[in-house]
Structures are given as structure tokens and as C-alpha cells.
Design an enzyme around this catalytic site. Structure first.
Site, PDB file in Angstrom:
ATOM      1  N   TYR A   1     -31.726 132.044  -4.872  1.00 15.50           N
ATOM      2  CA  TYR A   1     -32.370 131.880  -4.027  1.00 15.50           C
ATOM      3  C   TYR A   1     -31.134 133.666  -3.899  1.00 15.50           C
ATOM      4  O   TYR A   1     -31.843 134.513  -4.000  1.00 15.50           O
ATOM      5  CB  TYR A   1     -30.767 131.251  -3.300  1.00 15.50           C
ATOM      6  CG  TYR A   1     -30.424 131.918  -1.969  1.00 15.50           C
ATOM      7  CD1 TYR A   1     -31.758 132.074  -0.844  1.00 15.50           C
ATOM      8  CD2 TYR A   1     -28.923 132.627  -1.532  1.00 15.50           C
ATOM      9  CE1 TYR A   1     -31.230 132.874   0.472  1.00 15.50           C
ATOM     10  CE2 TYR A   1     -28.796 133.774  -0.528  1.00 15.50           C
ATOM     11  CZ  TYR A   1     -29.967 133.582   0.943  1.00 15.50           C
ATOM     12  OH  TYR A   1     -29.762 134.103   2.007  1.00 15.50           O
TER      13      TYR A   1
ATOM     14  N   ASP B   1     -45.564 128.813   9.919  1.00 16.91           N
ATOM     15  CA  ASP B   1     -44.688 129.120   8.356  1.00 16.91           C
ATOM     16  C   ASP B   1     -45.689 130.036   8.220  1.00 16.91           C
ATOM     17  O   ASP B   1     -46.734 131.096   8.179  1.00 16.91           O
ATOM     18  CB  ASP B   1     -45.764 127.884   8.140  1.00 16.91           C
ATOM     19  CG  ASP B   1     -45.100 127.556   6.850  1.00 16.91           C
ATOM     20  OD1 ASP B   1     -44.421 128.782   5.928  1.00 16.91           O
ATOM     21  OD2 ASP B   1     -44.836 126.359   6.340  1.00 16.91           O
TER      22      ASP B   1
ATOM     23  N   ASN C   1     -36.842 137.995   9.239  1.00 15.77           N
ATOM     24  CA  ASN C   1     -35.789 137.741   8.984  1.00 15.77           C
ATOM     25  C   ASN C   1     -35.690 136.110   8.933  1.00 15.77           C
ATOM     26  O   ASN C   1     -34.750 135.430   8.064  1.00 15.77           O
ATOM     27  CB  ASN C   1     -34.752 137.446  10.896  1.00 15.77           C
ATOM     28  CG  ASN C   1     -34.248 136.446  10.744  1.00 15.77           C
ATOM     29  OD1 ASN C   1     -32.771 136.480  10.471  1.00 15.77           O
ATOM     30  ND2 ASN C   1     -34.003 134.880  11.271  1.00 15.77           N
TER      31      ASN C   1
ATOM     32  N   LYS D   1     -33.045 137.372  -3.035  1.00 21.13           N
ATOM     33  CA  LYS D   1     -32.450 138.096  -1.649  1.00 21.13           C
ATOM     34  C   LYS D   1     -32.673 139.825  -2.745  1.00 21.13           C
ATOM     35  O   LYS D   1     -32.837 140.927  -2.323  1.00 21.13           O
ATOM     36  CB  LYS D   1     -31.557 137.794  -1.762  1.00 21.13           C
ATOM     37  CG  LYS D   1     -31.288 136.440  -0.231  1.00 21.13           C
ATOM     38  CD  LYS D   1     -32.142 136.879   0.676  1.00 21.13           C
ATOM     39  CE  LYS D   1     -32.645 135.687   1.341  1.00 21.13           C
ATOM     40  NZ  LYS D   1     -33.327 136.448   2.565  1.00 21.13           N
TER      41      LYS D   1
ATOM     42  N   ILE E   1     -40.162 139.157  15.743  1.00 23.12           N
ATOM     43  CA  ILE E   1     -39.115 138.472  14.745  1.00 23.12           C
ATOM     44  C   ILE E   1     -39.296 136.888  14.396  1.00 23.12           C
ATOM     45  O   ILE E   1     -39.744 136.167  14.546  1.00 23.12           O
ATOM     46  CB  ILE E   1     -37.574 138.119  15.672  1.00 23.12           C
ATOM     47  CG1 ILE E   1     -37.403 139.291  16.632  1.00 23.12           C
ATOM     48  CG2 ILE E   1     -36.378 137.330  14.614  1.00 23.12           C
ATOM     49  CD1 ILE E   1     -36.309 139.089  17.479  1.00 23.12           C
TER      50      ILE E   1
ATOM     51  N   VAL F   1     -22.309 134.057   6.960  1.00 14.34           N
ATOM     52  CA  VAL F   1     -22.989 133.287   8.721  1.00 14.34           C
ATOM     53  C   VAL F   1     -22.872 132.273   8.976  1.00 14.34           C
ATOM     54  O   VAL F   1     -23.697 131.044   8.697  1.00 14.34           O
ATOM     55  CB  VAL F   1     -23.949 134.126   9.474  1.00 14.34           C
ATOM     56  CG1 VAL F   1     -24.267 134.399  10.738  1.00 14.34           C
ATOM     57  CG2 VAL F   1     -24.481 135.334   8.508  1.00 14.34           C
TER      58      VAL F   1
HETATM   59  P1  NDP Z   1     -30.956 129.503   9.712  1.00 17.98           P
HETATM   60  O1  NDP Z   1     -31.428 128.177   8.904  1.00 17.98           O
HETATM   61  O2  NDP Z   1     -30.334 129.255  11.662  1.00 17.98           O
HETATM   62  O3  NDP Z   1     -32.568 129.928  10.328  1.00 17.98           O
HETATM   63  C1  NDP Z   1     -34.034 130.042   9.702  1.00 17.98           C
HETATM   64  C2  NDP Z   1     -35.017 130.458  11.177  1.00 17.98           C
HETATM   65  O4  NDP Z   1     -35.597 130.735   9.772  1.00 17.98           O
HETATM   66  C3  NDP Z   1     -35.003 129.307  11.334  1.00 17.98           C
HETATM   67  O5  NDP Z   1     -35.843 129.810  12.240  1.00 17.98           O
HETATM   68  C4  NDP Z   1     -36.070 129.537  10.296  1.00 17.98           C
HETATM   69  O6  NDP Z   1     -37.172 128.384  11.901  1.00 17.98           O
HETATM   70  C5  NDP Z   1     -36.960 129.900   9.746  1.00 17.98           C
HETATM   71  N1  NDP Z   1     -37.723 129.869   9.130  1.00 17.98           N
HETATM   72  C6  NDP Z   1     -37.500 129.106   7.703  1.00 17.98           C
HETATM   73  N2  NDP Z   1     -38.286 129.089   7.001  1.00 17.98           N
HETATM   74  C7  NDP Z   1     -39.427 129.290   8.161  1.00 17.98           C
HETATM   75  C8  NDP Z   1     -40.791 129.370   7.574  1.00 17.98           C
HETATM   76  N3  NDP Z   1     -41.281 129.107   6.422  1.00 17.98           N
HETATM   77  N4  NDP Z   1     -41.723 129.595   7.878  1.00 17.98           N
HETATM   78  C9  NDP Z   1     -41.109 130.822   9.416  1.00 17.98           C
HETATM   79  N5  NDP Z   1     -40.082 130.374   9.756  1.00 17.98           N
HETATM   80  C10 NDP Z   1     -38.796 130.030   8.862  1.00 17.98           C
HETATM   81  O7  NDP Z   1     -30.657 130.322   9.184  1.00 17.98           O
HETATM   82  P2  NDP Z   1     -29.941 132.013   9.523  1.00 17.98           P
HETATM   83  O8  NDP Z   1     -30.323 132.764  10.373  1.00 17.98           O
HETATM   84  O9  NDP Z   1     -28.799 132.295   8.799  1.00 17.98           O
HETATM   85  O10 NDP Z   1     -31.157 133.167   8.248  1.00 17.98           O
HETATM   86  C11 NDP Z   1     -31.287 133.749   8.376  1.00 17.98           C
HETATM   87  C12 NDP Z   1     -31.596 134.893   7.372  1.00 17.98           C
HETATM   88  O11 NDP Z   1     -30.289 135.426   6.996  1.00 17.98           O
HETATM   89  C13 NDP Z   1     -32.394 134.028   6.664  1.00 17.98           C
HETATM   90  O12 NDP Z   1     -33.556 134.812   5.450  1.00 17.98           O
HETATM   91  C14 NDP Z   1     -31.379 133.527   5.100  1.00 17.98           C
HETATM   92  O13 NDP Z   1     -31.686 133.956   4.448  1.00 17.98           O
HETATM   93  C15 NDP Z   1     -30.405 135.253   5.754  1.00 17.98           C
HETATM   94  N6  NDP Z   1     -29.017 135.220   5.198  1.00 17.98           N
HETATM   95  C16 NDP Z   1     -28.127 134.431   5.999  1.00 17.98           C
HETATM   96  C17 NDP Z   1     -27.043 134.114   5.931  1.00 17.98           C
HETATM   97  C18 NDP Z   1     -26.262 133.375   6.074  1.00 17.98           C
HETATM   98  O14 NDP Z   1     -25.069 132.732   5.803  1.00 17.98           O
HETATM   99  N7  NDP Z   1     -26.035 132.245   7.440  1.00 17.98           N
HETATM  100  C19 NDP Z   1     -26.048 135.298   4.768  1.00 17.98           C
HETATM  101  C20 NDP Z   1     -27.038 136.308   4.846  1.00 17.98           C
HETATM  102  C21 NDP Z   1     -28.653 136.051   4.852  1.00 17.98           C
HETATM  103  P3  NDP Z   1     -38.080 126.876  11.998  1.00 17.98           P
HETATM  104  O15 NDP Z   1     -37.714 126.276  10.715  1.00 17.98           O
HETATM  105  O16 NDP Z   1     -38.250 126.838  13.162  1.00 17.98           O
HETATM  106  O17 NDP Z   1     -38.987 127.564  11.109  1.00 17.98           O
HETATM  107  C1  8X3 Z   2     -26.143 133.355   2.554  1.00 21.75           C
HETATM  108  C2  8X3 Z   2     -24.493 133.870   2.110  1.00 21.75           C
HETATM  109  O1  8X3 Z   2     -22.872 133.781   0.429  1.00 21.75           O
HETATM  110  O2  8X3 Z   2     -24.704 132.425   1.185  1.00 21.75           O
HETATM  111  O3  8X3 Z   2     -26.993 134.837   1.849  1.00 21.75           O
HETATM  112  O4  8X3 Z   2     -25.150 133.692  -0.065  1.00 21.75           O
HETATM  113  S1  8X3 Z   2     -24.370 133.134   0.416  1.00 21.75           S
END
Ligand code: NDP
Ligand code: 8X3
Length: 256
Positions: free
Chosen positions: A157, A64, A91, A161, A9, A190
């Protein structure tokens, strides 16, 4: 085929990735390989998982996903117990800024393209050789409602996606003869660190995004992922759009 599957993951230090790690530890038949940039967060998560589910095999490492060399070397040098990956959950991702195309910051664009698109590609490319031996490999890409609809100021963004959506379809075609299933999960809003990251640490602005309705939680998406991993081997869930009840689409959210 072993009953225990090894799952990698990305972005497991927060939000959806963290919730998925916890859910799969609870499900019990997974060996977890978790990565992100913030290793302390992963260490805390590992401690929590081992406290709640002591029989879980878990390996964490700092990564990263934008760093092509680091992705290649860390994934190809996983400890031998974790070096056959059955499931990859792409993810890791983020949004940076919410600006019209004429005033958006090119550094923000780079960060999103490098993470959401190129990072996903690097991780997938490095993981596929580790999946080759297993006859039931599976990839789950986390897209977004932004993969399906373009909303104002979402430009880059949204484009990253949409690319994840296109790549999920393309991977499904290219990998079908290798027996590797590809799914895409597209969440609506979310409540995670997502908006705080988008608004660069502005907690108040981030909080407002999720006010006056009930957003999804990381756990809601983890449930969907857990289900996708449980369907019989001959079944694939190609594409899932998961929205909060109050969110009709990318533009219309019913707030009280
Ligand atoms: P969070 O910001 O809570 O989590 C994002 C995760 O991605 C963190 O664990 C962060 O870890 C990691 N991450 C970011 N950049 C890097 C990098 N360069 N290398 C490795 N890890 C990285 O956001 P979400 O859990 O909400 O997001 C998870 C996924 O879901 C994303 O792809 C997001 O676009 C998608 N998403 C989110 C939605 C929302 O509304 N929240 C809706 C739709 C999709 P760390 O900073 O420790 O590296
Ligand atoms: C994250 C949800 O609506 O901000 O992908 O694009 S939204």
C-alpha cells in the site's frame, strides 16, 4: 472560460469521494461526473445531491478503474454535456490486508497496484484528451501519509501511494506547458470505509483503528479539495499533508 467547471471524481460512492461530490455540489459552480463500481451507491448520492442542491448537473456511471478498456470507452463516450473535463480528482483507491512482506497475499498486492496505481494512470490518460481544450485544467491526486512515510506491514500500500506522490510530481512537469495544474492531497487517518475494506469486512477491527482519538472525516478532505479548486488561476497548491490533530506522523497517534 465558463464559470461552471466539469469535475470527474473517481471512487465517489463512499468516503472522501462522496464527501467531495457533496461539497462541490454545495459550492455550486461545478458540473459533477461521478464514477465507482457500486452504481446503487452513486444513484443514492445523486438523489441526495439533487434533493439538497437541485440545480446541480450530475452524471453518474459504473466504472472499475482497473478495467483499462472500460475506462477508455466510458470516459471517451461521456454524454456531450459532460465531455469536456476541467478537473479530475483521482480518488479511487484501497488497501487490502496489513501483513509483513513475507506473508502478504499476492492477490492483495495485485488489487492495490491495479487500483491505486494503474487505475489512476488509465483514468488520467483517458481524461487528458478531454482536458486539452480547456486552458485551466486541473488534476488532484489523493495520496496519503503513506505516500510520505513507510509504516510496518504497509509495504505494498505504501509503495502504491509513494508512486502516486512520484506521479503527481511527474505529471506537474509533463503538463505544465499545457496549462494543467496538478495537486496532491495526502490525508492521515480518515474514518471512511477504508479500514473495513483493508480488513475485508471485519467491522470490529476497522472500528478500533479510529477509537480513542478524533480522526479526520471525508468532509475535512473535501474542504481542502474545495479550497484547492478556488485559488486564483495563476496559483497552484502542489502538495498538502492533512493530519488529524492527534496523529503526529504515520507511527505516532496520541490516543486517550
Ligand atoms: P472508501 O473505502 O470509503 O472509498 C473508496 C472509494 O474508492 C469508493 O468509492 C470505492 O467505490 C472506490 N473504489 C475502490 N476500488 C475501485 C475500483 N477498482 N474502481 C473504481 N472505484 C473504486 O475509502 P476512502 O474514501 O478513505 O479512500 C479514498 C482515497 O483516499 C483512497 O485513494 C485512499 O487510499 C485514500 N486515503 C484514505 C485514507 C483514510 O484513512 N481513509 C487516508 C489517506 C488516503 P466502489 O467500491 O463503489 O468501487
Ligand atoms: C490511509 C491512511 O495511515 O492507513 O492511507 O495509511 S494509513
Amino acid at each position: 472560460m465558463s464559470d461552471i467547471r466539469t469535475v470527474l471524481i473517481t471512487g465517489a460512492s463512499a468516503g472522501i469521494g462522496e464527501a467531495t461530490a457533496l461539497q462541490l455540489a454545495k459550492d455550486g459552480n461545478y458540473r459533477l461526473v461521478l464514477c465507482a463500481r457500486r452504481i446503487q451507491k452513486l444513484e443514492a448520492l445523486k438523489k441526495r445531491i439533487l434533493s439538497d442542491f437541485p440545480n446541480t448537473d450530475i452524471h453518474i456511471f459504473e466504472l472499475d478503474v482497473r478495467d483499462k478498456g472500460a475506462v477508455e470507452s466510458s470516459i471517451s463516450n461521456l454524454p456531450s454535456d459532460y465531455s469536456k473535463i476541467d478537473v479530475l480528482i483521482n480518488n479511487a483507491g484501497l488497501s487490502q490486508g496489513l501483513d509483513p512482506i513475507d506473508t502478504g497475499l499476492t492477490d492483495d498486492w495485485d488489487r492495490m497496484i491495479d487500483t491505486n496505481l494503474k487505475g489512476l494512470l488509465y483514468v488520467t490518460h483517458s481524461t487528458l484528451p478531454l482536458m486539452k481544450e480547456c486552458k485551466n485544467g486541473q488534476i488532484i491526486n489523493i495520496g496519503s501519509i503513506a505516500a510520505k512515510q513507510v509504516y510496518p506491514k504497509g509495504n505494498v500500500y505504501n509503495a502504491t501511494k509513494h508512486a502516486v506522490d512520484a506521479l503527481s510530481k511527474a505529471m506537474r512537469i509533463d503538463l505544465v506547458e499545457k496549462g494543467i495544474k496538478v495537486s496532491a492531497v495526502h490525508p492521515g487517518m480518515v474514518e471512511t470505509e477504508f479500514s473495513e475494506v483493508r480488513f475485508k469486512g471485519d467491522k470490529e477491527r476497522a472500528k478500533k483503528v479510529y477509537q480513542d482519538f478524533t480522526p479526520l472525516t471525508g468532509g475535512d478532505i473535501a474542504d481542502v479539495i474545495s479550497y484547492i479548486l478556488k485559488v486564483p488561476e495563476h496559483v497552484n497548491i502542489d502538495d498538502v499533508l492533512v493530519m488529524p490533530k492527534a496523529q503526529a506522523n504515520a507511527y505516532v497517534t496520541h490516543k486517550n
